[in-house]
Design a protein around this motif. Structure first.
Motif, mmCIF file in Angstrom:
data_model
loop_
_atom_site.group_PDB
_atom_site.id
_atom_site.type_symbol
_atom_site.label_atom_id
_atom_site.label_comp_id
_atom_site.label_asym_id
_atom_site.label_seq_id
_atom_site.Cartn_x
_atom_site.Cartn_y
_atom_site.Cartn_z
ATOM 1 N N VAL A 129 16.291 -12.399 29.021
ATOM 2 C CA VAL A 129 15.194 -13.132 28.404
ATOM 3 C C VAL A 129 14.831 -12.406 27.111
ATOM 4 O O VAL A 129 14.427 -11.239 27.145
ATOM 5 N N PRO A 130 14.997 -13.051 25.947
ATOM 6 C CA PRO A 130 14.701 -12.391 24.672
ATOM 7 C C PRO A 130 13.242 -11.977 24.562
ATOM 8 O O PRO A 130 12.362 -12.534 25.224
ATOM 9 N N ALA A 131 13.001 -10.989 23.716
ATOM 10 C CA ALA A 131 11.660 -10.419 23.576
ATOM 11 C C ALA A 131 10.615 -11.480 23.265
ATOM 12 O O ALA A 131 9.497 -11.431 23.793
ATOM 13 N N ALA A 132 10.951 -12.453 22.418
ATOM 14 C CA ALA A 132 9.975 -13.465 22.026
ATOM 15 C C ALA A 132 9.480 -14.273 23.207
ATOM 16 O O ALA A 132 8.353 -14.768 23.206
ATOM 17 N N GLU A 133 10.313 -14.402 24.244
ATOM 18 C CA GLU A 133 9.919 -15.170 25.424
ATOM 19 C C GLU A 133 9.461 -14.282 26.566
ATOM 20 O O GLU A 133 8.784 -14.747 27.479
ATOM 21 N N ALA A 134 9.832 -12.998 26.509
ATOM 22 C CA ALA A 134 9.519 -12.100 27.619
ATOM 23 C C ALA A 134 8.217 -11.343 27.436
ATOM 24 O O ALA A 134 7.639 -10.842 28.402
ATOM 25 N N GLN A 135 7.771 -11.225 26.199
ATOM 26 C CA GLN A 135 6.605 -10.383 25.965
ATOM 27 C C GLN A 135 5.337 -11.031 26.487
ATOM 28 O O GLN A 135 4.994 -12.149 26.144
ATOM 29 N N TRP A 163 12.973 -17.346 32.237
ATOM 30 C CA TRP A 163 14.402 -17.682 32.185
ATOM 31 C C TRP A 163 14.652 -19.076 32.732
ATOM 32 O O TRP A 163 15.391 -19.861 32.132
ATOM 33 N N PHE A 164 14.059 -19.407 33.877
ATOM 34 C CA PHE A 164 14.261 -20.730 34.452
ATOM 35 C C PHE A 164 13.817 -21.833 33.487
ATOM 36 O O PHE A 164 14.352 -22.948 33.518
ATOM 37 N N ALA A 165 12.826 -21.536 32.658
ATOM 38 C CA ALA A 165 12.301 -22.546 31.739
ATOM 39 C C ALA A 165 13.184 -22.740 30.511
ATOM 40 O O ALA A 165 12.989 -23.700 29.751
ATOM 41 N N ARG A 166 14.156 -21.848 30.293
ATOM 42 C CA ARG A 166 15.035 -21.977 29.126
ATOM 43 C C ARG A 166 15.979 -23.170 29.290
ATOM 44 O O ARG A 166 16.516 -23.399 30.382
#
Length: 315
Positions: free
Chosen positions: A147-153, A190-193
């Protein structure tokens, strides 16, 4: 309760599971702790996750990965770097020839490294999982989830970074709880990607027909559900629900319910002293005989054999 919440119910961070490593290139760690699931993030710099039989995955600063075990893998500054150290269960560190260097490399509470000013800081936590329910979640995941930082932070990742080096009363409990929340939020992100290839039960969660039917089965698995009863509850025809549910989830409603009941029964058999008769009633079967027939058909072993330790892969 929704399926993801139910499947995550059996996942709990364990004491001493969380650590961080401060590293300077070239560096590489061989992760051989046997954990069923690991969560890692780069607090500084970058790191490669290098499975033995898959493509390397790059973690940039702030990215979060979930790694499905229990097979060993490397974490390194470059996929070609050869590991110097092995990380074992309970964060024990050895050289490649087996010499224990845990104390020699300890820089502080839950922190290891050769320097305090490394170019890379990697924080990670591990999970040992003994739940058939949660194995249904593991089966839905690829070997490495990024999960990239922009989505994980989110606030919990910031708190983990702040708390990992602290020592004090109940600090391990604080970190364990934060790690649990980090896992849930990372999986949800992640599931939402769009490219996540999320399992059918997750995609069905937001559907106006299949979603409520799923929640009904998860909220009360012991109820004598039929497709007709579920359809009446969610306000559609039997045929419409069967068609929509099967298309989204990948199996008919009652097949899904049967597998869900078997996972619940398997966990109760291994984690409790309840009689098979009592477990049968809890998961929707009239008696021990009815549960045994279904369990043997789905799992290949009887409930008694499963309780004794003869445990094939979860369905």
């Amino acid at each position: 309760m929704d399926p993801l919440s139910d499947l995550l119910e059996g996942v709990r961070a364990r004491m001493a599971a969380f650590c961080q490593a401060i590293l300077d290139p070239p560096w590489a760690l061989r992760i051989a702790d046997g954990a069923a699931l690991a969560l890692a993030t780069t607090l500084q710099g970058h790191a490669w996750v290098v499975p033995d039989d898959g493509e390397p995955v790059l973690m940039r600063t702030g990215d979060v990965v979930i790694i499905k075990g229990p097979h060993p893998y490397n974490v390194s500054d470059d996929p070609a770097t050869v590991p110097d150290y092995v990380v074992h269960h309970d964060n024990r560190l050895t050289t490649m020839d087996g010499t224990d260097v845990t104390d020699a490399l300890r820089l502080g509470p839950r922190t290891s490294g050769l320097t305090r000013d490394g170019s890379a800081i990697v924080a990670s936590g591990t999970y040992q999982i003994g739940s058939d329910v949660t194995e249904r979640l593991l089966n839905a995941l690829p070997p490495i989830v990024l999960v990239p930082a922009a989505e994980a932070q989110n606030p919990v990742m910031t708190l983990l970074a702040q708390e990992v080096g602290r020592d004090g009363p109940a600090q391990e409990i604080v970190l364990a709880r934060l790690l649990d929340i980090a896992l849930v939020t990372t999986l949800s992100a992640w599931f939402a990607r769009p490219d996540a290839q999320a399992p059918g039960w997750y995609r069905a969660h937001g559907d106006p027909q299949a979603g409520p039917a799923l929640r009904l089965m998860h909220d009360d698995p012991a109820h004598p559900w039929s497709v007709e009863a579920l359809a009446a509850k969610v306000g559609c025809s039997r045929a419409a629900l069967a068609r929509r549910f099967t298309a989204l989830v990948g199996e008919p409603p009652i097949t899904y319910l049967t597998h869900w009941r078997m996972a619940l029964a398997a966990d109760l058999l291994r984690s409790s002293d309840l009689t098979i008769e009592t477990i049968a009633h809890r998961v929707g079967y009239a008696n021990a005989f009815a549960l045994s027939v279904a369990f043997k058909r789905i799992r290949g072993v009887s409930p008694r054999q499963h309780r004794a330790g003869d445990r094939p892969a979860a369905v």
